[in-house]
Design a protein around this motif. Sequence first.
Motif, PDB file in Angstrom:
ATOM      1  N   ILE A  35      -0.389 -11.053  -8.323  1.00  0.00           N
ATOM      2  CA  ILE A  35      -1.759 -10.724  -8.732  1.00  0.00           C
ATOM      3  C   ILE A  35      -2.143 -11.525  -9.967  1.00  0.00           C
ATOM      4  O   ILE A  35      -3.227 -12.089 -10.049  1.00  0.00           O
ATOM      5  CB  ILE A  35      -1.906  -9.209  -8.962  1.00  0.00           C
ATOM      6  N   ARG A  36      -1.227 -11.608 -10.937  1.00  0.00           N
ATOM      7  CA  ARG A  36      -1.507 -12.378 -12.157  1.00  0.00           C
ATOM      8  C   ARG A  36      -1.693 -13.857 -11.825  1.00  0.00           C
ATOM      9  O   ARG A  36      -2.547 -14.524 -12.399  1.00  0.00           O
ATOM     10  CB  ARG A  36      -0.404 -12.173 -13.181  1.00  0.00           C
ATOM     11  N   ASN A  37      -0.892 -14.382 -10.898  1.00  0.00           N
ATOM     12  CA  ASN A  37      -1.049 -15.783 -10.491  1.00  0.00           C
ATOM     13  C   ASN A  37      -2.411 -16.012  -9.840  1.00  0.00           C
ATOM     14  O   ASN A  37      -3.067 -17.020 -10.108  1.00  0.00           O
ATOM     15  CB  ASN A  37       0.071 -16.208  -9.536  1.00  0.00           C
ATOM     16  N   LEU A  38      -2.823 -15.084  -8.986  1.00  0.00           N
ATOM     17  CA  LEU A  38      -4.144 -15.201  -8.374  1.00  0.00           C
ATOM     18  C   LEU A  38      -5.243 -15.141  -9.428  1.00  0.00           C
ATOM     19  O   LEU A  38      -6.243 -15.866  -9.348  1.00  0.00           O
ATOM     20  CB  LEU A  38      -4.355 -14.082  -7.348  1.00  0.00           C
ATOM     21  N   ALA A  39      -5.050 -14.307 -10.442  1.00  0.00           N
ATOM     22  CA  ALA A  39      -6.058 -14.147 -11.497  1.00  0.00           C
ATOM     23  C   ALA A  39      -6.225 -15.394 -12.352  1.00  0.00           C
ATOM     24  O   ALA A  39      -7.262 -15.563 -12.992  1.00  0.00           O
ATOM     25  CB  ALA A  39      -5.700 -12.947 -12.377  1.00  0.00           C
ATOM     26  N   THR A  40      -5.228 -16.272 -12.354  1.00  0.00           N
ATOM     27  CA  THR A  40      -5.332 -17.486 -13.172  1.00  0.00           C
ATOM     28  C   THR A  40      -5.899 -18.677 -12.393  1.00  0.00           C
ATOM     29  O   THR A  40      -6.106 -19.735 -12.981  1.00  0.00           O
ATOM     30  CB  THR A  40      -3.954 -17.886 -13.750  1.00  0.00           C
ATOM     31  N   ARG A  41      -6.146 -18.502 -11.123  1.00  0.00           N
ATOM     32  CA  ARG A  41      -6.736 -19.597 -10.345  1.00  0.00           C
ATOM     33  C   ARG A  41      -8.158 -19.865 -10.816  1.00  0.00           C
ATOM     34  O   ARG A  41      -8.861 -18.945 -11.262  1.00  0.00           O
ATOM     35  CB  ARG A  41      -6.754 -19.238  -8.860  1.00  0.00           C
ATOM     36  N   PRO A  42      -8.587 -21.117 -10.708  1.00  0.00           N
ATOM     37  CA  PRO A  42      -9.954 -21.442 -11.143  1.00  0.00           C
ATOM     38  C   PRO A  42     -11.031 -20.580 -10.476  1.00  0.00           C
ATOM     39  O   PRO A  42     -11.979 -20.153 -11.141  1.00  0.00           O
ATOM     40  CB  PRO A  42     -10.117 -22.919 -10.754  1.00  0.00           C
ATOM     41  N   THR A  43     -10.859 -20.274  -9.204  1.00  0.00           N
ATOM     42  CA  THR A  43     -11.836 -19.436  -8.506  1.00  0.00           C
ATOM     43  C   THR A  43     -11.947 -18.068  -9.174  1.00  0.00           C
ATOM     44  O   THR A  43     -13.043 -17.564  -9.409  1.00  0.00           O
ATOM     45  CB  THR A  43     -11.427 -19.252  -7.028  1.00  0.00           C
ATOM     46  N   ALA A  44     -10.806 -17.469  -9.470  1.00  0.00           N
ATOM     47  CA  ALA A  44     -10.794 -16.152 -10.111  1.00  0.00           C
ATOM     48  C   ALA A  44     -11.293 -16.247 -11.544  1.00  0.00           C
ATOM     49  O   ALA A  44     -12.071 -15.398 -11.989  1.00  0.00           O
ATOM     50  CB  ALA A  44      -9.400 -15.550 -10.075  1.00  0.00           C
ATOM     51  N   VAL A  46       0.839  -1.192   0.000  1.00  0.00           N
ATOM     52  CA  VAL A  46       0.000   0.000   0.000  1.00  0.00           C
ATOM     53  C   VAL A  46       0.877   1.246   0.000  1.00  0.00           C
ATOM     54  O   VAL A  46       1.934   1.297   0.623  1.00  0.00           O
ATOM     55  CB  VAL A  46      -0.975   0.003   1.205  1.00  0.00           C
ATOM     56  N   GLY A  47       0.454   2.241  -0.764  1.00  0.00           N
ATOM     57  CA  GLY A  47       1.169   3.509  -0.793  1.00  0.00           C
ATOM     58  C   GLY A  47       2.320   3.571  -1.767  1.00  0.00           C
ATOM     59  O   GLY A  47       2.924   4.625  -1.917  1.00  0.00           O
ATOM     60  N   VAL A  48       2.644   2.462  -2.402  1.00  0.00           N
ATOM     61  CA  VAL A  48       3.703   2.456  -3.416  1.00  0.00           C
ATOM     62  C   VAL A  48       3.168   1.758  -4.657  1.00  0.00           C
ATOM     63  O   VAL A  48       2.214   0.995  -4.589  1.00  0.00           O
ATOM     64  CB  VAL A  48       4.982   1.737  -2.928  1.00  0.00           C
ATOM     65  N   GLU A  49       3.796   2.012  -5.769  1.00  0.00           N
ATOM     66  CA  GLU A  49       3.393   1.313  -6.983  1.00  0.00           C
ATOM     67  C   GLU A  49       3.796  -0.153  -6.853  1.00  0.00           C
ATOM     68  O   GLU A  49       4.889  -0.472  -6.385  1.00  0.00           O
ATOM     69  CB  GLU A  49       4.070   1.926  -8.208  1.00  0.00           C
ATOM     70  N   ALA A  50       2.878  -1.032  -7.236  1.00  0.00           N
ATOM     71  CA  ALA A  50       3.135  -2.467  -7.135  1.00  0.00           C
ATOM     72  C   ALA A  50       4.376  -2.831  -7.944  1.00  0.00           C
ATOM     73  O   ALA A  50       4.508  -2.466  -9.104  1.00  0.00           O
ATOM     74  CB  ALA A  50       1.939  -3.256  -7.634  1.00  0.00           C
ATOM     75  N   GLY A  51       5.282  -3.536  -7.290  1.00  0.00           N
ATOM     76  CA  GLY A  51       6.504  -3.979  -7.950  1.00  0.00           C
ATOM     77  C   GLY A  51       6.275  -5.225  -8.781  1.00  0.00           C
ATOM     78  O   GLY A  51       5.170  -5.778  -8.840  1.00  0.00           O
ATOM     79  N   THR A  52       7.322  -5.681  -9.413  1.00  0.00           N
ATOM     80  CA  THR A  52       7.251  -6.838 -10.300  1.00  0.00           C
ATOM     81  C   THR A  52       6.715  -8.071  -9.596  1.00  0.00           C
ATOM     82  O   THR A  52       5.872  -8.782 -10.143  1.00  0.00           O
ATOM     83  CB  THR A  52       8.654  -7.127 -10.884  1.00  0.00           C
ATOM     84  N   LEU A  53       7.193  -8.334  -8.387  1.00  0.00           N
ATOM     85  CA  LEU A  53       6.742  -9.512  -7.648  1.00  0.00           C
ATOM     86  C   LEU A  53       5.256  -9.418  -7.310  1.00  0.00           C
ATOM     87  O   LEU A  53       4.514 -10.394  -7.461  1.00  0.00           O
ATOM     88  CB  LEU A  53       7.566  -9.696  -6.371  1.00  0.00           C
ATOM     89  N   THR A  54       4.808  -8.252  -6.883  1.00  0.00           N
ATOM     90  CA  THR A  54       3.393  -8.075  -6.564  1.00  0.00           C
ATOM     91  C   THR A  54       2.528  -8.240  -7.801  1.00  0.00           C
ATOM     92  O   THR A  54       1.484  -8.901  -7.752  1.00  0.00           O
ATOM     93  CB  THR A  54       3.154  -6.696  -5.913  1.00  0.00           C
TER      94      THR A  54
END
Length: 110
Positions: free
Chosen positions: A87-96, A75-83
Amino acid sequence: MSISRYSILHGFLLVSLVAACDPQVLADKAMRRTAESVVRPVMSRELSGNVAEAATQCVLDAASPEETRALARDVGVEAGTLTVQNIRNLATRPTASDCFARSGVPPLKG
């Protein structure tokens, strides 16, 4: 008599509301809102407006409490490469993915 009934009812409602304010539930909601402020800008890079908001909610729904806390740390900083990758990994989960389909969110690029 009606005044005392009102007082009893008012007191009962007040106690019920206070009991509903579970500190852990409040902390979890605050953590999710903080994580939202990290995920939403990442989703907004590829998606617009309401679609980015829906995608944000889908990603957060797919995250475990530990993953939500990890996202909130940025929070408060621009999301870095790892973040961004998390997020992309979470977006590829079946639930997402299922949530994306129900919400009309197109698959993310790349």
